[in-house]
Design an enzyme around this catalytic site. Sequence first.
Site, PDB file in Angstrom:
ATOM      1  N   HIS A 178       1.147   1.448 -13.629  1.00  0.00           N
ATOM      2  CA  HIS A 178       2.221   0.274 -14.265  1.00  0.00           C
ATOM      3  C   HIS A 178       3.948   0.778 -14.093  1.00  0.00           C
ATOM      4  CE1 HIS A 178       2.890  -3.438 -16.850  1.00  0.00           C
ATOM      5  NE2 HIS A 178       3.767  -2.753 -16.463  1.00  0.00           N
ATOM      6  N   LYS A 194      -5.829  -8.818  -8.538  1.00  0.00           N
ATOM      7  CA  LYS A 194      -6.971  -9.382  -9.633  1.00  0.00           C
ATOM      8  C   LYS A 194      -7.436  -8.958 -10.948  1.00  0.00           C
ATOM      9  CE  LYS A 194      -6.648 -12.979  -6.755  1.00  0.00           C
ATOM     10  NZ  LYS A 194      -6.325 -13.896  -7.744  1.00  0.00           N
ATOM     11  N   GLU A 230       6.245   7.100  -9.052  1.00  0.00           N
ATOM     12  CA  GLU A 230       4.166   6.272  -9.076  1.00  0.00           C
ATOM     13  C   GLU A 230       3.659   7.345  -7.557  1.00  0.00           C
ATOM     14  OE1 GLU A 230       3.976   2.072  -8.497  1.00  0.00           O
ATOM     15  OE2 GLU A 230       5.119   1.737  -9.231  1.00  0.00           O
ATOM     16  N   ASP A 246      -3.631  -3.691 -18.872  1.00  0.00           N
ATOM     17  CA  ASP A 246      -2.927  -2.743 -19.558  1.00  0.00           C
ATOM     18  C   ASP A 246      -2.877  -2.167 -20.928  1.00  0.00           C
ATOM     19  OD1 ASP A 246      -1.185  -3.197 -17.027  1.00  0.00           O
ATOM     20  OD2 ASP A 246       0.248  -4.956 -18.200  1.00  0.00           O
ATOM     21  N   ASN A 265       1.753   3.584  -2.424  1.00  0.00           N
ATOM     22  CA  ASN A 265       0.264   4.015  -3.325  1.00  0.00           C
ATOM     23  C   ASN A 265      -0.326   4.964  -2.810  1.00  0.00           C
ATOM     24  OD1 ASN A 265       1.988   4.687  -5.703  1.00  0.00           O
ATOM     25  ND2 ASN A 265       2.310   2.572  -6.650  1.00  0.00           N
ATOM     26  N   ASN A 273      -5.283   2.997 -13.596  1.00  0.00           N
ATOM     27  CA  ASN A 273      -4.344   2.215 -12.629  1.00  0.00           C
ATOM     28  C   ASN A 273      -3.021   2.659 -13.032  1.00  0.00           C
ATOM     29  OD1 ASN A 273      -2.776  -0.434 -11.755  1.00  0.00           O
ATOM     30  ND2 ASN A 273      -2.529  -1.386 -13.492  1.00  0.00           N
ATOM     31  N   GLY A 316       0.644  -1.425  -0.419  1.00  0.00           N
ATOM     32  CA  GLY A 316      -0.180   0.039  -0.296  1.00  0.00           C
ATOM     33  C   GLY A 316       0.592   1.027  -0.485  1.00  0.00           C
TER      34      GLY A 316
END
Length: 220
Positions: free
Chosen positions: A123, A105, A193, A164, A28, A121, A26
């Site tokens: 990446h 998931k 990030e 992605d 981020n 999201n 966690g």
Amino acid sequence: MSPRGIANPSGRHAVYCLGVLASGGGTNLQAILDRTASGRLPARVGVVIGNNSRSGALVRARRAGVPAIHLSGRTHPQPGALDRAIAETLRFHGVNLVVLAGYMKKLGPATLAMHRNRIVNIHPALLPAFGGRGMYGDRVHEAVVQSGAQVSGATVHLVDEEYDTGPIILQRRIRVAPDDTPDSLARRVLAVEHELYPEAIRLFAEGRIRIDGRKVEILD
């Protein structure tokens, strides 16, 4: 009917609300929590959902006073039940933007349909390179180093039905040093990030993202 075991937060629609899905430590999530708490990000985290009951992300959420809910195949073993539970939990908490923060998931059709173009999201590479099924975490950095690539970085993108492949919102590049290892590269990309993700979320919260099909426009 309210999801079982979830308290209805008062005034949940007053501020742009984030629903964070996470599986791991966690970090981020913590970067987002820190910026919402400081006022640098005009949003609040309304709920954190984790598929690992012992994840650091759920611990961080509880410490911040954010509802932290474990939803997984263990809590919802029937086909489709987990997807519906996630979608209903996000709806109940008035979530405006779904944020995947190391969530391992694939999202189901109910969640994707309810939050179309409102799921993001991050990446740990410059998509479309080094993305796709099975490309996550250390696997990405190992592939970058082994490829001899001279640049890497992070990508924030919209989430769709595949891994992605959603439209890119923001990217930030860093140089891959000749002596970089997967671990050293991972540390530097993670620092990127922590800056890039809150920046992308802020654009959504300020209404500065326009989406037309697969085209993403950032408004002034």
